[in-house]
Design an enzyme around this catalytic site. Structure first.
Site, short mmCIF file in Angstrom:
data_model
loop_
_atom_site.label_atom_id
_atom_site.label_comp_id
_atom_site.label_asym_id
_atom_site.label_seq_id
_atom_site.Cartn_x
_atom_site.Cartn_y
_atom_site.Cartn_z
N GLU A 245 0.84 -1.20 0.00
CA GLU A 245 0.00 0.00 0.00
C GLU A 245 0.87 1.25 0.00
O GLU A 245 1.90 1.31 0.67
CB GLU A 245 -0.92 0.00 1.23
CG GLU A 245 -2.19 -0.77 0.97
CD GLU A 245 -2.68 -1.53 2.16
OE1 GLU A 245 -1.82 -2.08 2.88
OE2 GLU A 245 -3.89 -1.59 2.37
N LYS B 119 -7.01 -4.84 -23.38
CA LYS B 119 -7.73 -4.87 -24.66
C LYS B 119 -6.70 -4.77 -25.78
O LYS B 119 -5.84 -5.64 -25.87
CB LYS B 119 -8.79 -3.77 -24.69
CG LYS B 119 -9.85 -3.93 -23.57
CD LYS B 119 -10.98 -2.96 -23.73
CE LYS B 119 -12.10 -3.22 -22.74
NZ LYS B 119 -11.92 -2.53 -21.45
N1 DSN Z 1 -16.70 -4.91 -21.08
C1 DSN Z 1 -15.84 -4.09 -21.91
C2 DSN Z 1 -16.10 -4.27 -23.35
O1 DSN Z 1 -16.41 -5.39 -23.74
O2 DSN Z 1 -15.98 -3.34 -24.12
C3 DSN Z 1 -15.88 -2.69 -21.52
O3 DSN Z 1 -15.44 -2.60 -20.19
#
Ligand code: DSN
Length: 412
Positions: free
Chosen positions: A55, A227
């Site tokens: 932390e 992503k």
């Molecule tokens: N759940 C994500 C998506 O599929 O775009 C966004 O957080």
């Protein structure tokens, strides 16, 4: 994939991990927010760093024994700053939702006004949805897209002048056009609002210069790391230097306790990977693949919201075929393609049924799919949707998708 210790300890979980590996190996992954991390990222996620409490900030911790995680977290911060050209980066948010929540906690008081993109038009839950903290504790208004699937910046300006938000949120979960961050900055300046750009979906494209960066314009830039950036599941909150101390306090102790140092190490590795020349080639290929997929689908007579995509994703509009996103996502699963149902603008169906399917190319591009593969994927998708009741036909399509998976293994 090494899970020998899990097999010894817990055969039930080991079995499901193995099955999940097979599922990923034998499926064409078109969920636009998913990707396939490197083995290096995965090793860091499963390393001894998971044992450590840390932390606080690097070199200012509440626990002893942090000398190595300090170096790791500082490396992650510096790499994020360099890659995204920002003045400050907090790499501790456990997710994109928390990366956004930190900005709300720092920049707003309960009940303050916010303007973000409607979830049903491609925004995100945390951009003001009434069922999320961002809409429950703040007074949120939304903007959408026009009939061409594009943000109408005049509408955003009109809504900002009317609503007078303290924070304008740009960035989306389902938007296939280039976002004009300068136009958002101009609107924020005119209306006296902070500007937050949530680049979770396009972070990999931004890092590689394949999409304009919000950094010169936004007060806050948030992202997920899993992503198009292809890292571990997690978030990062970035900002101008003047907000650094406030954002750090909002992340910890504001909304989180101990940081996940194993994930922070994995983020650092992903940020390092994203700074390499190969990653630029990868990001450019993501877009080429998305455009090849969109073109193939349109050639088959299918509608894409907004026509040709400019980034990594698109939404198939099924209205003229009289089919729903829910049913067709299930049909695609039968032929070995994973995608998610998604609303189209002004969707007559509920969010649980929908008239669209969102398709994205970051994961298949990581596997090495190229334009000719995407043309074949488009044909499989169109054939499955047109002949969704023909079980023998679907079985043949399943074999075609399996061939593509075998041509491009998950991990070489
Ligand atoms: N759940 C994500 C998506 O599929 O775009 C966004 O957080």
């Amino acid at each position: 994939m090494q899970i020998s210790n899990i097999k010894k300890v817990d055969s039930q979980i080991a079995e499901q991990i193995e099955l999940e590996f097979q599922r990923q190996q034998n499926t064409i992954e078109l969920i636009a927010s998913e990707n396939i991390t490197s083995l290096a990222v995965m090793e860091a996620s499963g390393s001894v760093l998971t044992n450590k409490y840390a932390e606080g900030k690097p070199y200012k911790r509440f626990y002893n024994g942090c000398e190595h995680v300090d170096v790791i977290e500082e490396l992650a911060q510096e790499r994020a700053k360099k890659l995204f050209n920002v003045e400050h980066a907090n790499v501790q948010p456990h997710s994109g939702a928390q990366a956004n929540m930190a900005v709300f906690l720092y920049a707003l008081k309960t009940g303050d006004k916010v303007l973000g993109m409607d979830l049903s038009n491609g925004g995100h839950l945390t951009h003001g949805s009434p069922v999320n903290f961002s809409g429950l504790y703040f007074d949120a208004a939304g903007y959408g897209v026009n009939e061409y699937g594009e943000i109408d910046y005049n509408e955003v300006r009109r809504k900002a002048l009317e609503h007078k938000p303290k924070l304008i949120v740009c960035g989306a979960s389902n938007y296939s056009k280039i976002i004009d961050f300068k136009k958002f900055r101009d609107i924020a300046d005119e209306t006296g609002a902070y500007l937050m750009a949530d680049i979770a979906h396009i972070a990999g494209l931004v890092a590689a210069g394949a999409h304009p960066s919000p950094s010169p314009y936004a007060d806050f830039v948030t992202t997920t790391t899993h992503k198009s950036l292809r890292g571990p599941r997690g978030g990062i909150t970035m900002c101008k230097a003047e907000h650094a101390a406030g954002i750090d306090k909002a992340v910890f102790p504001g909304i989180q306790g101990g940081p996940l140092e194993h994930i922070i190490a994995a983020k650092a590795i992903a940020l390092h990977e994203a700074a390499q020349p190969e990653f630029k080639t990868y990001a450019v290929q993501i877009i080429k693949n998305a455009q090849a997929l969109a073109q193939g689908l349109m050639d088959e007579g299918m509608d894409i919201v907004g026509g040709m995509t400019e980034n990594h994703l698109m939404t198939l509009d099924l209205r003229k075929h009289g089919k729903t996103g829910k049913d067709m996502a299930n049909v695609l699963e039968k032929v070995g393609i994973t995608a998610n149902k998604n609303t189209v603008p002004d969707d007559p169906q509920s969010p649980f049924v929908t008239s669209g399917i969102r398709l994205g190319t970051p994961a298949v591009t990581t596997r090495g799919f190229k334009e000719d593969d995407m043309a074949e994927v488009a044909k499989i998708i169109a054939s499955a949707i047109f002949a969704s009741d023909d079980e023998t036909g679907l079985q043949n399509l399943r074999e075609r998708s399996l061939k593509l998976c075998q041509k491009h293994p998950l991990y070489e």
